[in-house]
Write a protein that holds these residues in place. Sequence first.
Motif, PDB file in Angstrom:
ATOM      1  N   LEU A   1       0.833  -1.201   0.000  1.00 22.25           N
ATOM      2  CA  LEU A   1       0.000   0.000   0.000  1.00 22.25           C
ATOM      3  C   LEU A   1       0.872   1.257   0.000  1.00 22.25           C
ATOM      4  O   LEU A   1       0.604   2.220  -0.735  1.00 22.25           O
ATOM      5  CB  LEU A   1      -0.919  -0.004   1.223  1.00 22.25           C
ATOM      6  CG  LEU A   1      -1.942   1.132   1.311  1.00 22.25           C
ATOM      7  CD1 LEU A   1      -2.877   1.091   0.103  1.00 22.25           C
ATOM      8  CD2 LEU A   1      -2.732   1.048   2.601  1.00 22.25           C
ATOM      9  N   THR A   2       1.927   1.236   0.798  1.00 19.28           N
ATOM     10  CA  THR A   2       2.858   2.365   0.810  1.00 19.28           C
ATOM     11  C   THR A   2       3.545   2.506  -0.543  1.00 19.28           C
ATOM     12  O   THR A   2       3.707   3.618  -1.066  1.00 19.28           O
ATOM     13  CB  THR A   2       3.907   2.170   1.914  1.00 19.28           C
ATOM     14  OG1 THR A   2       3.247   2.081   3.187  1.00 19.28           O
ATOM     15  CG2 THR A   2       4.887   3.332   1.946  1.00 19.28           C
ATOM     16  N   SER A   3       3.934   1.378  -1.129  1.00 19.14           N
ATOM     17  CA  SER A   3       4.641   1.412  -2.409  1.00 19.14           C
ATOM     18  C   SER A   3       3.772   1.962  -3.527  1.00 19.14           C
ATOM     19  O   SER A   3       4.236   2.741  -4.361  1.00 19.14           O
ATOM     20  CB  SER A   3       5.133   0.010  -2.777  1.00 19.14           C
ATOM     21  OG  SER A   3       6.157  -0.419  -1.905  1.00 19.14           O
ATOM     22  N   VAL A   4       2.489   1.591  -3.553  1.00 20.91           N
ATOM     23  CA  VAL A   4       1.639   2.069  -4.635  1.00 20.91           C
ATOM     24  C   VAL A   4       1.368   3.563  -4.471  1.00 20.91           C
ATOM     25  O   VAL A   4       1.212   4.293  -5.467  1.00 20.91           O
ATOM     26  CB  VAL A   4       0.323   1.263  -4.704  1.00 20.91           C
ATOM     27  CG1 VAL A   4      -0.695   1.744  -3.676  1.00 20.91           C
ATOM     28  CG2 VAL A   4      -0.281   1.335  -6.101  1.00 20.91           C
ATOM     29  N   THR A   5       1.340   4.040  -3.238  1.00 19.29           N
ATOM     30  CA  THR A   5       1.195   5.484  -3.011  1.00 19.29           C
ATOM     31  C   THR A   5       2.426   6.225  -3.514  1.00 19.29           C
ATOM     32  O   THR A   5       2.317   7.279  -4.164  1.00 19.29           O
ATOM     33  CB  THR A   5       0.970   5.764  -1.521  1.00 19.29           C
ATOM     34  OG1 THR A   5      -0.199   5.046  -1.076  1.00 19.29           O
ATOM     35  CG2 THR A   5       0.757   7.250  -1.268  1.00 19.29           C
ATOM     36  N   LYS A   6       3.601   5.668  -3.236  1.00 15.93           N
ATOM     37  CA  LYS A   6       4.845   6.267  -3.722  1.00 15.93           C
ATOM     38  C   LYS A   6       4.918   6.212  -5.250  1.00 15.93           C
ATOM     39  O   LYS A   6       5.359   7.171  -5.898  1.00 15.93           O
ATOM     40  CB  LYS A   6       6.055   5.543  -3.123  1.00 15.93           C
ATOM     41  CG  LYS A   6       6.130   5.589  -1.598  1.00 15.93           C
ATOM     42  CD  LYS A   6       6.426   6.985  -1.096  1.00 15.93           C
ATOM     43  CE  LYS A   6       6.646   6.983   0.418  1.00 15.93           C
ATOM     44  NZ  LYS A   6       6.913   8.339   0.943  1.00 15.93           N
ATOM     45  N   LEU A   7       4.479   5.102  -5.817  1.00 12.80           N
ATOM     46  CA  LEU A   7       4.489   4.958  -7.271  1.00 12.80           C
ATOM     47  C   LEU A   7       3.577   5.988  -7.923  1.00 12.80           C
ATOM     48  O   LEU A   7       3.912   6.564  -8.962  1.00 12.80           O
ATOM     49  CB  LEU A   7       4.054   3.539  -7.654  1.00 12.80           C
ATOM     50  CG  LEU A   7       4.017   3.201  -9.147  1.00 12.80           C
ATOM     51  CD1 LEU A   7       5.392   3.345  -9.770  1.00 12.80           C
ATOM     52  CD2 LEU A   7       3.482   1.776  -9.350  1.00 12.80           C
ATOM     53  N   SER A   8       2.445   6.229  -7.300  1.00 11.99           N
ATOM     54  CA  SER A   8       1.524   7.247  -7.821  1.00 11.99           C
ATOM     55  C   SER A   8       2.164   8.622  -7.811  1.00 11.99           C
ATOM     56  O   SER A   8       2.048   9.393  -8.776  1.00 11.99           O
ATOM     57  CB  SER A   8       0.238   7.251  -6.986  1.00 11.99           C
ATOM     58  OG  SER A   8      -0.645   8.258  -7.422  1.00 11.99           O
ATOM     59  N   ALA A   9       2.888   8.925  -6.717  1.00  9.86           N
ATOM     60  CA  ALA A   9       3.558  10.227  -6.630  1.00  9.86           C
ATOM     61  C   ALA A   9       4.649  10.359  -7.688  1.00  9.86           C
ATOM     62  O   ALA A   9       4.813  11.428  -8.297  1.00  9.86           O
ATOM     63  CB  ALA A   9       4.141  10.404  -5.227  1.00  9.86           C
ATOM     64  N   VAL A  10       5.394   9.293  -7.934  1.00  8.58           N
ATOM     65  CA  VAL A  10       6.441   9.331  -8.955  1.00  8.58           C
ATOM     66  C   VAL A  10       5.824   9.498 -10.340  1.00  8.58           C
ATOM     67  O   VAL A  10       6.361  10.224 -11.187  1.00  8.58           O
ATOM     68  CB  VAL A  10       7.300   8.050  -8.888  1.00  8.58           C
ATOM     69  CG1 VAL A  10       8.284   7.992 -10.051  1.00  8.58           C
ATOM     70  CG2 VAL A  10       8.067   7.981  -7.572  1.00  8.58           C
ATOM     71  N   PHE A  11       4.696   8.837 -10.586  1.00  9.16           N
ATOM     72  CA  PHE A  11       4.017   8.971 -11.879  1.00  9.16           C
ATOM     73  C   PHE A  11       3.617  10.419 -12.129  1.00  9.16           C
ATOM     74  O   PHE A  11       3.843  10.966 -13.212  1.00  9.16           O
ATOM     75  CB  PHE A  11       2.786   8.069 -11.922  1.00  9.16           C
ATOM     76  CG  PHE A  11       2.050   8.098 -13.235  1.00  9.16           C
ATOM     77  CD1 PHE A  11       2.318   7.167 -14.215  1.00  9.16           C
ATOM     78  CD2 PHE A  11       1.095   9.074 -13.486  1.00  9.16           C
ATOM     79  CE1 PHE A  11       1.646   7.190 -15.435  1.00  9.16           C
ATOM     80  CE2 PHE A  11       0.419   9.117 -14.697  1.00  9.16           C
ATOM     81  CZ  PHE A  11       0.694   8.175 -15.672  1.00  9.16           C
ATOM     82  N   VAL A  12       3.009  11.058 -11.123  1.00 10.95           N
ATOM     83  CA  VAL A  12       2.576  12.445 -11.271  1.00 10.95           C
ATOM     84  C   VAL A  12       3.784  13.350 -11.507  1.00 10.95           C
ATOM     85  O   VAL A  12       3.752  14.250 -12.365  1.00 10.95           O
ATOM     86  CB  VAL A  12       1.784  12.892 -10.025  1.00 10.95           C
ATOM     87  CG1 VAL A  12       1.484  14.389 -10.090  1.00 10.95           C
ATOM     88  CG2 VAL A  12       0.499  12.094  -9.900  1.00 10.95           C
ATOM     89  N   ALA A  13       4.871  13.114 -10.765  1.00 10.55           N
ATOM     90  CA  ALA A  13       6.071  13.933 -10.925  1.00 10.55           C
ATOM     91  C   ALA A  13       6.688  13.748 -12.304  1.00 10.55           C
ATOM     92  O   ALA A  13       7.123  14.717 -12.940  1.00 10.55           O
ATOM     93  CB  ALA A  13       7.085  13.578  -9.833  1.00 10.55           C
ATOM     94  N   GLU A  14       6.722  12.501 -12.796  1.00 14.15           N
ATOM     95  CA  GLU A  14       7.294  12.237 -14.125  1.00 14.15           C
ATOM     96  C   GLU A  14       6.429  12.866 -15.219  1.00 14.15           C
ATOM     97  O   GLU A  14       6.958  13.384 -16.208  1.00 14.15           O
ATOM     98  CB  GLU A  14       7.410  10.731 -14.356  1.00 14.15           C
ATOM     99  CG  GLU A  14       8.009  10.340 -15.693  1.00 14.15           C
ATOM    100  CD  GLU A  14       9.413  10.871 -15.896  1.00 14.15           C
ATOM    101  OE1 GLU A  14       9.756  11.224 -17.050  1.00 14.15           O
ATOM    102  OE2 GLU A  14      10.176  10.937 -14.906  1.00 14.15           O
TER     103      GLU A  14
END
Length: 233
Positions: free
Chosen positions: A127-140
């Motif tokens: 759950l933490t990882s998918v939240t981080k992945l979402s943030a990286v997607f938005v930043a990219e």
Amino acid sequence: MSFREVIETVLARWYVAAVALLLTLAMGWKVDHPARVFQATTVLLLVPPQAPSSPNTLAAVTPSIAATGLMVDTILSDGTSADRLRKAGVTNDYSLTPRNNGTVQTPKYSVPAEQLSVTGPDPDAVLTSVTKLSAVFVAELDDMQARADVPVSIRITAQELVPPAVVQVHGSKLRGLAGVAILGTIAIVVLPNWYDRYMGRRIRRARRAAANGTGKRRKANTDRADRSEKVPV
């Protein structure tokens, strides 16, 4: 080789069949008691900038925006992005998949949504990882547009369409056990017959080697006897 000969070989090499049976039982137990696996998923919607002619931003959605999301997927799925994602906190296996929510009325209508998933043994970690992945997607997504000198006012943005959620992944035990049973049956029949042929070849080679050794010794003895007869007294 007839069916009867195959069965007789299996019975004769019962210890090999026993090893194959034990391995099959161990594999079956492993399939019947799988490790728990969890998957966290979230869905992001790519939203185009608001246009004066289209106050509703969703009305301006086009397949080209979905292609933009696919570009971000490609960048983050590349092997060079693995270290970056690990540093960002994505510690498990992840995937980014475009979603096309077409309708019966407009089957070619493409809603530019991205499904982000992370799979692992710890529900809190995924759950933490998918939240981080979402943030990286938005930043990219934002960085990619910045590198293309797209003004902030007309950039594509992302918003959370489906919040992150965790579910346990359940595989099909019946299929797994059926596969193990089939492979185990084949191994119980094939391995004893293969071992029997292997041992038969070894025994034949040993006999030929022994026969050749006996023949050479006999020839050497004969040669020595001939030489002793020719020696003058």
